[in-house]
Design an enzyme around this catalytic site. Structure first.
Site, PDB file in Angstrom:
ATOM      1  N   THR A   1       0.865  -1.178   0.000  1.00  0.00           N
ATOM      2  CA  THR A   1       0.000   0.000   0.000  1.00  0.00           C
ATOM      3  C   THR A   1       0.887   1.207   0.000  1.00  0.00           C
ATOM      4  OG1 THR A   1      -1.790  -1.009   1.250  1.00  0.00           O
ATOM      5  CG2 THR A   1      -1.596   1.351   1.439  1.00  0.00           C
TER       6      THR A   1
ATOM      7  N   VAL B   1     -12.575  -5.853   1.709  1.00  0.00           N
ATOM      8  CA  VAL B   1     -12.074  -4.476   1.752  1.00  0.00           C
ATOM      9  C   VAL B   1     -11.162  -4.360   2.960  1.00  0.00           C
ATOM     10  CG1 VAL B   1     -12.723  -2.061   2.133  1.00  0.00           C
ATOM     11  CG2 VAL B   1     -14.083  -3.485   0.579  1.00  0.00           C
ATOM     12  N   GLY B   2     -10.002  -3.765   2.760  1.00  0.00           N
ATOM     13  CA  GLY B   2      -9.059  -3.596   3.864  1.00  0.00           C
ATOM     14  C   GLY B   2      -9.229  -2.245   4.538  1.00  0.00           C
ATOM     15  N   ASP B   3      -8.192  -1.839   5.234  1.00  0.00           N
ATOM     16  CA  ASP B   3      -8.215  -0.566   5.965  1.00  0.00           C
ATOM     17  C   ASP B   3      -7.995   0.642   5.053  1.00  0.00           C
ATOM     18  OD1 ASP B   3      -5.633  -1.627   5.476  1.00  0.00           O
ATOM     19  OD2 ASP B   3      -4.770  -0.194   6.895  1.00  0.00           O
TER      20      ASP B   3
ATOM     21  N   THR C   1      -0.120   0.635   6.845  1.00  0.00           N
ATOM     22  CA  THR C   1       0.160  -0.399   5.854  1.00  0.00           C
ATOM     23  C   THR C   1       0.227  -1.728   6.588  1.00  0.00           C
ATOM     24  OG1 THR C   1       1.734  -1.112   4.141  1.00  0.00           O
ATOM     25  CG2 THR C   1       2.661  -0.002   6.049  1.00  0.00           C
TER      26      THR C   1
END
Ligand code: SD4
Length: 335
Positions: free
Chosen positions: A195, A224-226, A246
């Site tokens: 990221t 979906v991530g952060d 990250t």
């Protein structure tokens, strides 16, 4: 280049100084240290070229928001970067789905999650912020909005990514690799995450941030991530500073990581100490999980001081300011 003279900036626009009481004056004065502004920092070694692009705007006195958008578009467009933007690795079903968000100095923010077929999700996130009443668009709706806004719809799965996915399918083992961001990308190897999170302060002292990723490689469809979640992958408060993250996004979301880092800086912690405290909370809640994963935070405060901290060693970040354009700093870590 900006001169190194320190000066005091009166932020209470239009207010007559003489009319203010002594305490009100104290609150209205923000020290601006132009040895530290402008500045842009971003996650991992690949932050160097991204910062360089951001600097083309910051160095001319441009706005931090424009700088972070332009900066993170560099890894988004990089065909050798399989974890951000168009060449990103797909989910386990072969779909490239991207996550991104952006936040400005006025607390405005925009985000897209699990968007497909659009190479620059960060610019779609900015369009969500500026052209809709919403903060976040996801999936097909995000793609539809992007197309309506004139973004080109294109196939993102590159032959190289497809090959790596097919290789992965042979075992279909999902196990995030620590610090994969800084490892050589070899088709078929298990890269799971990358990221770019970028934070900038412009010459006026305004802060903005951007975060963009293809998320964990071979993730479940719809995961979906952060990174596109305001408060988790990115948070900016122009009075205090900004933070980005990250690593394994699930742990960052569980702890609302970037918001936490900014709030800790508000309470007086340095950027590094704030990142450290946020990392320690993740470790404390799940010590066994923490041994196997990477999460790193990067933060900057209103004075232009920056710092980072990660669970595992190996997390790096790139810094570009008036003094140095391509500094890579090794972040400290808990393990
Ligand atoms: C995610 N946080 O999707 C991202 C991945 C990442 O370095 O940051 N990798 O969970």
């Amino acid at each position: 280049m900006y001169n190194r003279r320190k000066f005091i900036k009166i932020t209470a626009a239009g207010a007559s100084l003489a009319a203010l009481t002594r305490s009100a004056v104290a609150k209205s004065i923000v020290p601006v240290d132009d040895t530290k502004y402008p500045i842009v920092i971003s996650t991992w070694d690949f932050g160097v070229p991204a910062n360089k692009e951001a600097w083309t705007i910051l160095g001319k006195g441009g706005r931090a928001l424009d700088a972070v958008e332009a900066g993170v578009k560099i890894p988004e467009a990089d065909m050798n970067n399989h974890t951000v933007g168009r060449a990103g690795y797909p989910d386990r079903d072969g779909h490239v789905s991207l996550d991104a968000c952006i936040m400005d100095e006025n607390g405005n923010c925009g985000s897209v999650a699990a968007i497909e077929y659009i190479a620059h999700p960060i610019s779609v996130a900015r369009a969500v912020m500026e052209k809709t009443p919403h903060v976040m668009l996801v999936g097909e709706g995000a793609t539809q909005f992007a197309v309506e806004q004139g973004f080109k719809k294109e196939k993102l799965l590159t032959p190289e990514s497809e090959k790596a996915w097919k290789e992965w399918l042979k075992t279909a083992q999902y196990s995030p690799v620590v610090n994969i961001e800084n490892q050589q990308h070899v088709p078929g190897s298990k890269y799971n995450h990358d990221t770019i999170g970028m934070l900038a302060i412009d010459a006026k002292g305004n802060i903005s941030g951007a975060c963009t990723t293809s998320g964990m490689a071979f993730k479940m469809r719809g995961r979906v991530g952060d990174s596109p979640i305001i408060g988790a992958g990115l948070y900016v408060d122009n009075e205090v500073g900004g933070a980005t993250s990250t690593g394994v996004g699930e742990e960052v979301i569980r702890n609302v990581g970037s918001f936490l880092v900014v709030e800790l800086m508000r309470q007086g912690l340095s950027p590094e100490d704030a990142c450290k405290e946020a990392v320690n909370r993740i470790i404390k809640k799940k010590p066994e999980t923490a041994k196997k994963i990477q999460v790193g935070f990067l933060a900057i405060n209103k004075k232009g001081e920056y710092g980072a901290y990660a669970i595992q060693s190996g997390f790096s970040f790139a810094v570009c300011n008036t003094q140095q354009q391509d500094l890579i700093v090794k972040g400290k870590s808990a393990m």
